[in-house]
Design a protein around this motif. Structure first.
Motif, PDB file in Angstrom:
ATOM      1  N   TYR A  16     -16.694 -20.588 -33.614  1.00  0.00           N
ATOM      2  CA  TYR A  16     -15.553 -19.837 -34.109  1.00  0.00           C
ATOM      3  C   TYR A  16     -15.517 -18.467 -33.441  1.00  0.00           C
ATOM      4  O   TYR A  16     -16.546 -17.922 -33.099  1.00  0.00           O
ATOM      5  CB  TYR A  16     -15.680 -19.621 -35.624  1.00  0.00           C
ATOM      6  N   THR A  17     -14.320 -17.907 -33.297  1.00  0.00           N
ATOM      7  CA  THR A  17     -14.180 -16.520 -32.879  1.00  0.00           C
ATOM      8  C   THR A  17     -13.840 -15.702 -34.124  1.00  0.00           C
ATOM      9  O   THR A  17     -13.402 -16.250 -35.139  1.00  0.00           O
ATOM     10  CB  THR A  17     -13.040 -16.346 -31.851  1.00  0.00           C
ATOM     11  N   ASP A  18     -14.007 -14.410 -34.047  1.00  0.00           N
ATOM     12  CA  ASP A  18     -13.674 -13.555 -35.189  1.00  0.00           C
ATOM     13  C   ASP A  18     -12.186 -13.651 -35.540  1.00  0.00           C
ATOM     14  O   ASP A  18     -11.816 -13.621 -36.710  1.00  0.00           O
ATOM     15  CB  ASP A  18     -14.043 -12.095 -34.903  1.00  0.00           C
ATOM     16  N   LEU A  19     -11.336 -13.790 -34.544  1.00  0.00           N
ATOM     17  CA  LEU A  19      -9.896 -13.831 -34.780  1.00  0.00           C
ATOM     18  C   LEU A  19      -9.421 -15.114 -35.456  1.00  0.00           C
ATOM     19  O   LEU A  19      -8.416 -15.110 -36.166  1.00  0.00           O
ATOM     20  CB  LEU A  19      -9.137 -13.656 -33.461  1.00  0.00           C
ATOM     21  N   VAL A  20     -10.147 -16.199 -35.260  1.00  0.00           N
ATOM     22  CA  VAL A  20      -9.675 -17.489 -35.775  1.00  0.00           C
ATOM     23  C   VAL A  20      -9.681 -17.547 -37.306  1.00  0.00           C
ATOM     24  O   VAL A  20      -8.845 -18.221 -37.901  1.00  0.00           O
ATOM     25  CB  VAL A  20     -10.463 -18.669 -35.160  1.00  0.00           C
ATOM     26  N   TYR A  21     -10.571 -16.823 -37.944  1.00  0.00           N
ATOM     27  CA  TYR A  21     -10.622 -16.845 -39.414  1.00  0.00           C
ATOM     28  C   TYR A  21      -9.306 -16.326 -40.001  1.00  0.00           C
ATOM     29  O   TYR A  21      -8.742 -16.935 -40.907  1.00  0.00           O
ATOM     30  CB  TYR A  21     -11.797 -16.023 -39.927  1.00  0.00           C
ATOM     31  N   GLY A  22      -8.832 -15.215 -39.479  1.00  0.00           N
ATOM     32  CA  GLY A  22      -7.559 -14.660 -39.927  1.00  0.00           C
ATOM     33  C   GLY A  22      -6.397 -15.581 -39.608  1.00  0.00           C
ATOM     34  O   GLY A  22      -5.475 -15.746 -40.411  1.00  0.00           O
ATOM     35  N   ARG A  23      -6.442 -16.207 -38.432  1.00  0.00           N
ATOM     36  CA  ARG A  23      -5.377 -17.125 -38.024  1.00  0.00           C
ATOM     37  C   ARG A  23      -5.310 -18.325 -38.968  1.00  0.00           C
ATOM     38  O   ARG A  23      -4.228 -18.748 -39.386  1.00  0.00           O
ATOM     39  CB  ARG A  23      -5.620 -17.588 -36.593  1.00  0.00           C
ATOM     40  N   ILE A  24      -6.472 -18.881 -39.323  1.00  0.00           N
ATOM     41  CA  ILE A  24      -6.507 -20.041 -40.217  1.00  0.00           C
ATOM     42  C   ILE A  24      -5.991 -19.659 -41.597  1.00  0.00           C
ATOM     43  O   ILE A  24      -5.188 -20.374 -42.192  1.00  0.00           O
ATOM     44  CB  ILE A  24      -7.923 -20.646 -40.268  1.00  0.00           C
ATOM     45  N   ASN A  25      -6.450 -18.530 -42.118  1.00  0.00           N
ATOM     46  CA  ASN A  25      -5.964 -18.078 -43.431  1.00  0.00           C
ATOM     47  C   ASN A  25      -4.450 -17.901 -43.411  1.00  0.00           C
ATOM     48  O   ASN A  25      -3.752 -18.308 -44.347  1.00  0.00           O
ATOM     49  CB  ASN A  25      -6.646 -16.776 -43.848  1.00  0.00           C
ATOM     50  N   LYS A  26      -3.926 -17.314 -42.339  1.00  0.00           N
ATOM     51  CA  LYS A  26      -2.486 -17.067 -42.257  1.00  0.00           C
ATOM     52  C   LYS A  26      -1.701 -18.375 -42.149  1.00  0.00           C
ATOM     53  O   LYS A  26      -0.729 -18.585 -42.872  1.00  0.00           O
ATOM     54  CB  LYS A  26      -2.187 -16.174 -41.044  1.00  0.00           C
ATOM     55  N   LYS A  27      -2.123 -19.260 -41.249  1.00  0.00           N
ATOM     56  CA  LYS A  27      -1.406 -20.517 -41.028  1.00  0.00           C
ATOM     57  C   LYS A  27      -1.417 -21.427 -42.250  1.00  0.00           C
ATOM     58  O   LYS A  27      -0.450 -22.141 -42.504  1.00  0.00           O
ATOM     59  CB  LYS A  27      -2.009 -21.279 -39.844  1.00  0.00           C
ATOM     60  N   LEU A  28      -2.533 -21.413 -42.996  1.00  0.00           N
ATOM     61  CA  LEU A  28      -2.648 -22.293 -44.167  1.00  0.00           C
ATOM     62  C   LEU A  28      -2.332 -21.567 -45.466  1.00  0.00           C
ATOM     63  O   LEU A  28      -2.462 -22.140 -46.541  1.00  0.00           O
ATOM     64  CB  LEU A  28      -4.047 -22.906 -44.221  1.00  0.00           C
ATOM     65  N   ASN A  29      -1.948 -20.291 -45.356  1.00  0.00           N
ATOM     66  CA  ASN A  29      -1.606 -19.473 -46.525  1.00  0.00           C
ATOM     67  C   ASN A  29      -2.770 -19.437 -47.528  1.00  0.00           C
ATOM     68  O   ASN A  29      -2.608 -19.726 -48.713  1.00  0.00           O
ATOM     69  CB  ASN A  29      -0.321 -19.992 -47.187  1.00  0.00           C
ATOM     70  N   LEU A  30      -3.955 -19.085 -47.003  1.00  0.00           N
ATOM     71  CA  LEU A  30      -5.177 -19.014 -47.805  1.00  0.00           C
ATOM     72  C   LEU A  30      -5.760 -17.607 -47.735  1.00  0.00           C
ATOM     73  O   LEU A  30      -5.285 -16.772 -46.977  1.00  0.00           O
ATOM     74  CB  LEU A  30      -6.208 -20.021 -47.275  1.00  0.00           C
TER      75      LEU A  30
END
Length: 88
Positions: A16-30
């Motif tokens: 994982y990259t540091d940026l992907v956590y935010g991207r996943i939360n945003k895309k899945l609305n979590l």
């Protein structure tokens, strides 16, 4: 990497990259922590049948219809790129 080995290879080497956590939360609305996201991604990969792993170009797309989630993973680095809702 042979199609038969996608699931095993990804489970053993996912990163994982540091940026992907935010991207996943945003895309899945979590609003999940890094640990919660990693656990969720591993669970999705484990419970998804190998026939739902599709390589196109440099990416592998994992479609989990039960959860309506598509994971995108770089096939060269096994790095998760994003997760998105399939139906919407």
């Amino acid at each position: 990497m042979n199609k038969i080995n996608y699931k095993k290879e990804i489970l053993e080497n996912i990163c994982y990259t540091d940026l992907v956590y935010g991207r996943i939360n945003k895309k899945l609305n979590l609003a999940l922590s890094k640990d919660q996201i990693e656990k969720m991604i591993l669970t999705i990969i484990k419970e998804t049948d190998e026939i739902e792993f599709h390589k196109k170009g440099k990416n592998i797309y994992i479609n989990n219809m039960d959860r309506n989630i598509r994971l995108t993973i770089n096939s060269f680095t096994n790095r998760i790129i994003t997760a998105a809702k399939i139906n919407g």
